[in-house]
Design a protein around this motif. Structure first.
Motif, short mmCIF file in Angstrom:
data_model
loop_
_atom_site.label_atom_id
_atom_site.label_comp_id
_atom_site.label_asym_id
_atom_site.label_seq_id
_atom_site.Cartn_x
_atom_site.Cartn_y
_atom_site.Cartn_z
N LEU A 448 -13.05 25.91 -5.17
CA LEU A 448 -12.33 27.03 -5.78
C LEU A 448 -12.01 26.77 -7.25
O LEU A 448 -12.03 27.69 -8.08
N LYS A 449 -11.67 25.50 -7.57
CA LYS A 449 -11.41 25.16 -8.98
C LYS A 449 -12.67 25.40 -9.83
O LYS A 449 -12.60 25.93 -10.95
N GLU A 450 -13.84 24.95 -9.28
CA GLU A 450 -15.09 25.17 -10.02
C GLU A 450 -15.34 26.67 -10.22
O GLU A 450 -15.72 27.13 -11.31
N GLN A 451 -15.11 27.48 -9.13
CA GLN A 451 -15.30 28.92 -9.25
C GLN A 451 -14.36 29.51 -10.30
O GLN A 451 -14.75 30.38 -11.09
N LEU A 452 -13.09 29.01 -10.31
CA LEU A 452 -12.12 29.51 -11.27
C LEU A 452 -12.57 29.23 -12.71
O LEU A 452 -12.49 30.09 -13.59
N GLU A 453 -13.04 27.99 -12.93
CA GLU A 453 -13.49 27.64 -14.27
C GLU A 453 -14.64 28.54 -14.72
O GLU A 453 -14.68 29.04 -15.85
N SER A 454 -15.61 28.76 -13.79
CA SER A 454 -16.75 29.61 -14.14
C SER A 454 -16.29 31.05 -14.42
O SER A 454 -16.76 31.69 -15.38
N THR A 455 -15.37 31.56 -13.58
CA THR A 455 -14.91 32.94 -13.80
C THR A 455 -14.12 33.07 -15.10
O THR A 455 -14.20 34.09 -15.80
N VAL A 456 -13.33 32.02 -15.45
CA VAL A 456 -12.59 32.05 -16.73
C VAL A 456 -13.55 32.09 -17.90
O VAL A 456 -13.35 32.82 -18.89
N GLN A 457 -14.65 31.28 -17.82
CA GLN A 457 -15.67 31.31 -18.88
C GLN A 457 -16.27 32.71 -19.01
O GLN A 457 -16.43 33.26 -20.10
N LYS A 458 -16.61 33.32 -17.83
CA LYS A 458 -17.18 34.67 -17.85
C LYS A 458 -16.19 35.67 -18.44
O LYS A 458 -16.57 36.59 -19.18
N LEU A 459 -14.92 35.50 -18.10
CA LEU A 459 -13.89 36.41 -18.63
C LEU A 459 -13.82 36.32 -20.15
O LEU A 459 -13.74 37.35 -20.86
N ASN A 460 -13.81 35.08 -20.68
CA ASN A 460 -13.76 34.89 -22.13
C ASN A 460 -14.96 35.56 -22.81
O ASN A 460 -14.84 36.22 -23.86
N GLU A 461 -16.16 35.33 -22.19
CA GLU A 461 -17.37 35.95 -22.76
C GLU A 461 -17.26 37.48 -22.74
O GLU A 461 -17.63 38.16 -23.70
N SER A 462 -16.74 38.03 -21.59
CA SER A 462 -16.63 39.48 -21.50
C SER A 462 -15.62 40.03 -22.52
O SER A 462 -15.81 41.11 -23.08
N ARG A 463 -14.55 39.26 -22.79
CA ARG A 463 -13.60 39.71 -23.82
C ARG A 463 -14.25 39.77 -25.19
O ARG A 463 -14.01 40.69 -26.00
N GLU A 464 -15.09 38.74 -25.51
CA GLU A 464 -15.80 38.74 -26.80
C GLU A 464 -16.71 39.97 -26.91
O GLU A 464 -16.79 40.64 -27.95
N VAL A 465 -17.41 40.28 -25.78
CA VAL A 465 -18.31 41.45 -25.78
C VAL A 465 -17.51 42.73 -26.01
O VAL A 465 -17.92 43.63 -26.76
N LEU A 466 -16.33 42.82 -25.34
CA LEU A 466 -15.49 44.00 -25.52
C LEU A 466 -15.05 44.15 -26.97
O LEU A 466 -15.00 45.27 -27.52
N LYS A 467 -14.69 43.05 -27.61
CA LYS A 467 -14.30 43.09 -29.02
C LYS A 467 -15.43 43.63 -29.90
O LYS A 467 -15.23 44.47 -30.79
N THR A 468 -16.63 43.10 -29.64
CA THR A 468 -17.79 43.58 -30.43
C THR A 468 -18.01 45.06 -30.20
O THR A 468 -18.31 45.82 -31.15
N ASN A 469 -17.90 45.52 -28.96
CA ASN A 469 -18.08 46.95 -28.66
C ASN A 469 -17.04 47.80 -29.38
O ASN A 469 -17.34 48.88 -29.92
N GLU A 470 -15.79 47.32 -29.38
CA GLU A 470 -14.74 48.05 -30.09
C GLU A 470 -15.02 48.12 -31.58
O GLU A 470 -14.80 49.16 -32.23
N ASN A 471 -15.54 47.03 -32.16
CA ASN A 471 -15.90 47.02 -33.59
C ASN A 471 -16.99 48.05 -33.90
O ASN A 471 -16.94 48.79 -34.89
N VAL A 472 -17.98 48.07 -32.99
CA VAL A 472 -19.10 49.02 -33.18
C VAL A 472 -18.60 50.46 -33.13
O VAL A 472 -18.96 51.31 -33.96
N ILE A 473 -17.73 50.74 -32.12
CA ILE A 473 -17.21 52.09 -31.96
C ILE A 473 -16.37 52.49 -33.16
O ILE A 473 -16.47 53.62 -33.68
N SER A 474 -15.55 51.56 -33.64
CA SER A 474 -14.74 51.88 -34.83
C SER A 474 -15.61 52.13 -36.06
O SER A 474 -15.34 53.04 -36.86
N TRP A 475 -16.69 51.34 -36.21
CA TRP A 475 -17.60 51.54 -37.36
C TRP A 475 -18.28 52.90 -37.27
O TRP A 475 -18.39 53.63 -38.25
#
Length: 579
Positions: A448-475
């Motif tokens: 479960l700890k390994e799964q948590l670490e992997s999901t946290v990494q995926k969450l961070n990556e998805s947040r970065e993607v969301l930021k880029t999408n918001e930048n694109v929409i604002s532009w």
């Protein structure tokens, strides 16, 4: 209820602050059989006074109470033979209560000034040395209800006795009336017979008196003749006896003279013998004195001899001890020499072993450190198991103590012991299974700890993607707003109407389509923007529009969206962001 004993006995009553007095008290012993399984038999002891109906003391002894009584007073009998032995003691008290100094006594001792509180009935044996208390029973005074029950039973018994006596009285009256009538009839018959006998007796007595008067006169004459003959015979005998007495007295006088002569000779001999005895006594005293002196000398010589013998024996013992000690010391010296040679060999071998052990110790230290880590984890589990085992052991000890105290309930306690051992075994099994479950849970936790670490990494990556999408929409919104501003400065009639309607609907997301610059290019002028009915999104990279299925994360499901975008795939460089 079976009555075993009921007699009025003489009891000496002792109360506090009062003199001892004797009273006659009835002691009743009953044996009651109860249907319960634990107490099969109960012994009831009751003290009552025939003169005082309110005097009542009771005691009920069960088999369990008798066990405690037996332990307290050191009795050597069982509950089955206790009633008979107690009755025998009471019979002994009853047999000796009329004696001046009875050997067995019954004593009723009370702590209060009157025998109304709890009292003790004791069977005491008296002798010249001390008073022996064979048995002491603690009796409680009867309550109001018990006294009422006792008085009711006494009244019922008296009624039964009165009814029985009335029946007996009626029967005796009937018998006596019958006997009276019979005796009256016989009396009449006997009186008639008596009158007949009296008439016969008077006629016979008159005939007999006339007949025996003649016989009496003849007998008197015969008796006179006999008296004369007897007197003559007595005179003759007296003369003969006198002559014999004279001759015997003469012989006795001559004998007395001879005896006086012999007596004088014997007295002379006696005096001579007494003088000889005196001389011999003097010699005997002197001889006894010499004998005592010689005895004293013999005793002193024997003492000196015994002292010399003891000194000789002590010296011989000391000599033999010294010889033994010398032999032991020589043997010890030889043994020590052998030990020295052996210890040298052992020292050489131990030095060689020491070198090899030091080499092994270095390797084993590392193993010990690893084992210590495992032992710490195991010790925590073992402590928990030991706590459980200690609790079970305390339960087992308490059960064993109860078994020793209650010998009568051994079978049930053995069952409890078996159950506790089964519980112990089940507890050990549960411990083993809990250890296995702990191991599996630890593995699950790691996964479960390994799964948590992997999901946290995926969450961070998805947040970065969301930021880029918001930048694109604002532009894009910015570009659209600028285009509208330029179109507002140089409007065409149709375009102005369309822009007015579109701007009134949504300033941020207009319905017009703007043509984005090609990949790798930039916006050169406002003329490059073409009005369309839809937004041209072909120039955007496809990574900004891809979505993946959601991955559940423990503790974050309430704050995240249902769908989390996948990490960006490798694609061509974007025109809006540097590679």
């Amino acid at each position: 209820m079976e009555q075993l004993f009921s007699k009025a006995l003489s009891v000496s009553v002792r109360c506090r602050d009062s003199e001892e007095r004797k009273s006659t008290i009835r002691v009743t012993i009953d044996l009651q059989l109860s249907p319960s399984a634990v107490h099969k038999r109960n012994l009831h002891v009751r003290l009552t006074d025939d003169k005082d109906p309110y005097f009542l003391f009771t005691l009920s002894i069960s088999e369990e109470d008798f066990q405690s009584l037996k332990a307290q007073q050191g009795l050597l009998i069982d509950f089955g033979s206790f009633p008979q032995k107690f009755i025998e003691l009471l019979e002994l008290c009853h047999s000796e209560q009329e004696a001046e100094s009875p050997r067995f006594l019954l004593q009723l001792c009370s702590q209060g000034p009157t025998p109304e509180g709890p009292s003790s009935l004791s069977v005491v044996e008296t002798n010249a040395f001390k008073h022996l208390n064979h048995l002491s029973l603690r009796l409680s005074p009867g309550s109001d209800r018990e006294v009422k029950d006792y008085l009711a039973s006494c009244l019922a018994r008296l009624k039964e006795e009165r009814e029985a006596l009335e029946l007996r009285l009626k029967r005796t009256e009937e018998d006596l009336s019958r006997q009276l009538s019979c005796t009256q009839q016989t009396l009449c018959e006997k009186s008639k017979e008596l009158e007949k006998l009296r008439s016969e007796w008077t006629s016979q007595t008159s005939s007999l008196s006339s007949r025996y008067s003649d016989e009496l006169q003849s007998e008197r004459e015969k008796a006179l003749e006999l008296q004369r003959r007897l007197q003559e015979q007595a005179d003759q005998l007296r003369q003969e006896l006198e002559s014999a007495h004279r001759s015997s007295s003469q012989q006795l006088r001559s004998r007395v003279g001879e005896l006086e002569v012999s007596c004088r000779e014997l007295t002379e001999r006696k005096y001579k013998n007494e003088s000889a005895i005196r001389d011999l006594r003097m010699k005997l005293v002197a001889a006894e004195e010499e004998g005592q002196r010689s005895k004293q000398q013999v005793l002193s010589l024997r003492r000196d001899n015994s002292l010399l013998d003891s000194q000789v024996h002590e010296k011989e013992r000391a000599l033999s001890q010294l010889q033994m000690r010398a032999a032991v010391l020589e043997q010890e010296i030889k043994d020590k020499e052998l030990l020295m040679s052996r210890t040298k060999d052992v020292l050489e071998a131990t030095q060689q072993q020491k070198v090899s052990l030091e080499e092994n110790a270095v390797g084993k230290d590392a193993q010990i450190k690893k084992l210590e880590a495992t032992v710490k984890s195991l010790s925590e589990e073992l402590l928990k198991a030991n706590n459980i085992i200690q609790k079970l052991q305390t339960e087992v000890k308490s059960l064993v103590g109860k078994i020793k105290v209650k010998n009568t309930v051994t079978v049930s306690q053995e069952k409890v012991l078996q159950e506790t051992t089964e519980k112990l075994q089940s507890a050990e099994k549960e411990l083993h299974s809990s250890r296995q479950q702990l191991g599996t849970k630890e593995q699950q936790m790691c996964a479960l700890k390994e799964q948590l670490e992997s999901t946290v990494q995926k969450l961070n990556e998805s947040r970065e993607v969301l930021k880029t999408n918001e930048n694109v929409i604002s532009w894009l919104n910015k570009q659209l707003n600028e285009r509208q501003m330029t179109r507002a400065t140089a409007p065409e009639p149709a375009a102005a109407a369309a822009a007015a309607t579109s701007g009134a609907k949504s300033p941020l997301y207009p319905l017009g389509r703007a043509t984005l610059p090609p990949v790798g290019g930039a916006l050169s002028s406002p003329a490059d923007l073409r009005p369309t009915t839809q937004l041209d999104v072909a120039a955007l990279d496809s990574k900004y529009f891809e979505r993946v299925d959601s991955i559940p994360i423990y503790g974050l499901t309430s704050h995240l969206p249902k769908e989390i975008p996948r990490p960006a795939k490798a694609s061509l460089p974007s025109a809006y962001f540097s590679a």
